[in-house]
Design a protein around this motif. Structure first.
Motif, PDB file in Angstrom:
ATOM      1  N   ALA A 204      30.850  45.948  40.150  1.00 49.29           N
ATOM      2  CA  ALA A 204      30.866  45.695  41.728  1.00 49.29           C
ATOM      3  C   ALA A 204      31.187  44.436  42.163  1.00 49.29           C
ATOM      4  CB  ALA A 204      29.562  46.284  42.382  1.00 49.29           C
ATOM      5  N   CYS A 205      30.642  43.352  41.446  1.00 47.62           N
ATOM      6  CA  CYS A 205      30.935  42.036  41.902  1.00 47.62           C
ATOM      7  C   CYS A 205      32.441  41.911  41.718  1.00 47.62           C
ATOM      8  CB  CYS A 205      30.189  41.069  41.022  1.00 47.62           C
ATOM      9  SG  CYS A 205      28.538  41.109  40.882  1.00 47.62           S
ATOM     10  N   VAL A 206      33.146  42.180  40.745  1.00 47.91           N
ATOM     11  CA  VAL A 206      34.406  41.979  40.708  1.00 47.91           C
ATOM     12  C   VAL A 206      35.291  42.796  41.865  1.00 47.91           C
ATOM     13  CG1 VAL A 206      36.519  42.877  39.027  1.00 47.91           C
ATOM     14  CG2 VAL A 206      34.618  41.894  38.022  1.00 47.91           C
ATOM     15  N   ALA A 207      35.020  43.962  42.117  1.00 46.35           N
ATOM     16  CA  ALA A 207      35.721  44.646  43.203  1.00 46.35           C
ATOM     17  C   ALA A 207      35.587  43.868  44.510  1.00 46.35           C
ATOM     18  CB  ALA A 207      34.944  46.158  43.287  1.00 46.35           C
ATOM     19  N   ARG A 208      34.265  43.293  44.770  1.00 47.33           N
ATOM     20  CA  ARG A 208      33.994  42.643  45.950  1.00 47.33           C
ATOM     21  C   ARG A 208      35.248  41.404  46.063  1.00 47.33           C
ATOM     22  NH1 ARG A 208      28.372  41.401  48.803  1.00 47.33           N
ATOM     23  NH2 ARG A 208      28.478  43.730  48.498  1.00 47.33           N
ATOM     24  N   VAL A 209      34.941  40.508  44.926  1.00 46.31           N
ATOM     25  CA  VAL A 209      35.667  39.368  44.999  1.00 46.31           C
ATOM     26  C   VAL A 209      37.317  39.782  45.226  1.00 46.31           C
ATOM     27  CG1 VAL A 209      36.629  37.397  43.843  1.00 46.31           C
ATOM     28  CG2 VAL A 209      34.217  37.950  43.866  1.00 46.31           C
ATOM     29  N   GLU A 210      37.660  40.880  44.294  1.00 47.96           N
ATOM     30  CA  GLU A 210      39.164  41.104  44.418  1.00 47.96           C
ATOM     31  C   GLU A 210      39.609  41.621  46.125  1.00 47.96           C
ATOM     32  OE1 GLU A 210      40.503  44.509  41.848  1.00 47.96           O
ATOM     33  OE2 GLU A 210      41.054  42.884  40.507  1.00 47.96           O
ATOM     34  N   THR A 211      38.617  42.566  46.547  1.00 45.90           N
ATOM     35  CA  THR A 211      38.964  43.050  47.905  1.00 45.90           C
ATOM     36  C   THR A 211      39.203  41.362  48.805  1.00 45.90           C
ATOM     37  OG1 THR A 211      37.652  44.753  47.338  1.00 45.90           O
ATOM     38  CG2 THR A 211      38.136  44.405  49.672  1.00 45.90           C
ATOM     39  N   ALA A 212      38.193  40.626  48.594  1.00 45.93           N
ATOM     40  CA  ALA A 212      38.281  39.617  49.617  1.00 45.93           C
ATOM     41  C   ALA A 212      39.261  38.676  49.321  1.00 45.93           C
ATOM     42  CB  ALA A 212      36.837  38.680  49.325  1.00 45.93           C
ATOM     43  N   LEU A 213      39.549  38.392  48.197  1.00 53.38           N
ATOM     44  CA  LEU A 213      41.114  37.723  47.716  1.00 53.38           C
ATOM     45  C   LEU A 213      42.283  38.338  48.235  1.00 53.38           C
ATOM     46  CD1 LEU A 213      40.118  36.073  44.481  1.00 53.38           C
ATOM     47  CD2 LEU A 213      40.335  34.844  46.522  1.00 53.38           C
ATOM     48  N   ARG A 214      42.565  39.785  47.833  1.00 57.00           N
ATOM     49  CA  ARG A 214      43.688  40.503  48.280  1.00 57.00           C
ATOM     50  C   ARG A 214      43.616  40.557  49.822  1.00 57.00           C
ATOM     51  NH1 ARG A 214      43.634  45.059  43.395  1.00 57.00           N
ATOM     52  NH2 ARG A 214      44.127  43.755  41.906  1.00 57.00           N
ATOM     53  N   SER A 215      42.992  40.547  50.549  1.00 51.87           N
ATOM     54  CA  SER A 215      42.927  40.734  51.738  1.00 51.87           C
ATOM     55  C   SER A 215      43.198  39.472  52.531  1.00 51.87           C
ATOM     56  CB  SER A 215      41.810  41.489  52.509  1.00 51.87           C
ATOM     57  OG  SER A 215      40.485  40.462  52.215  1.00 51.87           O
ATOM     58  N   ALA A 216      43.134  38.341  51.925  1.00 54.21           N
ATOM     59  CA  ALA A 216      43.475  37.013  52.404  1.00 54.21           C
ATOM     60  C   ALA A 216      45.081  37.118  52.618  1.00 54.21           C
ATOM     61  CB  ALA A 216      43.213  35.675  51.583  1.00 54.21           C
ATOM     62  N   PRO A 217      45.304  36.653  53.983  1.00 52.44           N
ATOM     63  CA  PRO A 217      46.945  36.148  54.223  1.00 52.44           C
ATOM     64  C   PRO A 217      47.698  35.557  53.239  1.00 52.44           C
ATOM     65  CG  PRO A 217      45.820  34.922  55.904  1.00 52.44           C
ATOM     66  CD  PRO A 217      44.730  35.882  54.825  1.00 52.44           C
TER      67      PRO A 217
ATOM     68  N   ARG B 100      51.364  29.847  53.408  1.00 50.25           N
ATOM     69  CA  ARG B 100      50.504  30.761  54.300  1.00 50.25           C
ATOM     70  C   ARG B 100      49.047  30.555  54.064  1.00 50.25           C
ATOM     71  NH1 ARG B 100      52.000  36.649  53.952  1.00 50.25           N
ATOM     72  NH2 ARG B 100      50.780  36.754  55.906  1.00 50.25           N
ATOM     73  N   ILE B 101      48.569  30.042  52.950  1.00 45.21           N
ATOM     74  CA  ILE B 101      47.081  29.832  52.842  1.00 45.21           C
ATOM     75  C   ILE B 101      46.924  28.687  51.756  1.00 45.21           C
ATOM     76  CG2 ILE B 101      47.026  31.710  50.799  1.00 45.21           C
ATOM     77  CD1 ILE B 101      44.435  32.477  52.203  1.00 45.21           C
ATOM     78  N   GLY B 102      45.865  27.974  51.741  1.00 44.57           N
ATOM     79  CA  GLY B 102      45.819  26.986  50.803  1.00 44.57           C
ATOM     80  C   GLY B 102      44.405  27.594  49.857  1.00 44.57           C
ATOM     81  N   SER B 103      44.519  26.720  48.797  1.00 41.92           N
ATOM     82  CA  SER B 103      43.320  27.043  47.526  1.00 41.92           C
ATOM     83  C   SER B 103      42.185  26.829  48.352  1.00 41.92           C
ATOM     84  CB  SER B 103      43.621  25.894  46.444  1.00 41.92           C
ATOM     85  OG  SER B 103      43.450  24.568  46.875  1.00 41.92           O
ATOM     86  N   ASP B 104      41.840  25.861  49.074  1.00 41.28           N
ATOM     87  CA  ASP B 104      40.552  25.694  49.933  1.00 41.28           C
ATOM     88  C   ASP B 104      40.143  26.902  50.647  1.00 41.28           C
ATOM     89  OD1 ASP B 104      40.178  23.123  49.032  1.00 41.28           O
ATOM     90  OD2 ASP B 104      40.641  22.470  50.992  1.00 41.28           O
TER      91      ASP B 104
END
Length: 92
Positions: free
Chosen positions: A20-33, A53-57
């Motif tokens: 579930a932790c993996v899924a939460r982080v994956e969703t957060a990252l994949r939804s970033a522009p 379009r997006i930086g590491s920060d």
């Protein structure tokens, strides 16, 4: 997203303990522009993104917003130099 030259970033992540932790982080990252792909496992994420379009920060903040911390060291088995962005060319 049209794929050109992408930057790859390895993020060591603390606080992840389950699928579930993996899924939460994956969703957060994949939804970033600007994120083309995110491969997440317990303890780390490998993110391929368009640095125009997006930086590491912002990617690190997405992980924090999902409830996890960025680790100070790369996970076991991953070279420390991958903690910094590395350019990877992909065919257009």
């Amino acid at each position: 997203m049209a794929q050109g030259t992408l930057t790859t970033l390895l993020l060591p992540i603390r606080g992840m303990t389950c699928v579930a932790c993996v899924a939460r982080v994956e969703t957060a990252l994949r939804s970033a522009p600007g994120v083309a792909a995110a491969d997440v496992a317990v303890g780390r994420a490998v993110v391929h993104y368009d640095a125009d379009r997006i930086g590491s920060d912002a990617l690190e903040q997405a992980v924090r917003d999902a409830g996890y911390e960025i680790g100070s060291d790369a996970p076991v088995g991953f070279p420390r130099h991958l903690r910094r962005p590395v350019l990877v060319g992909l065919a257009a």
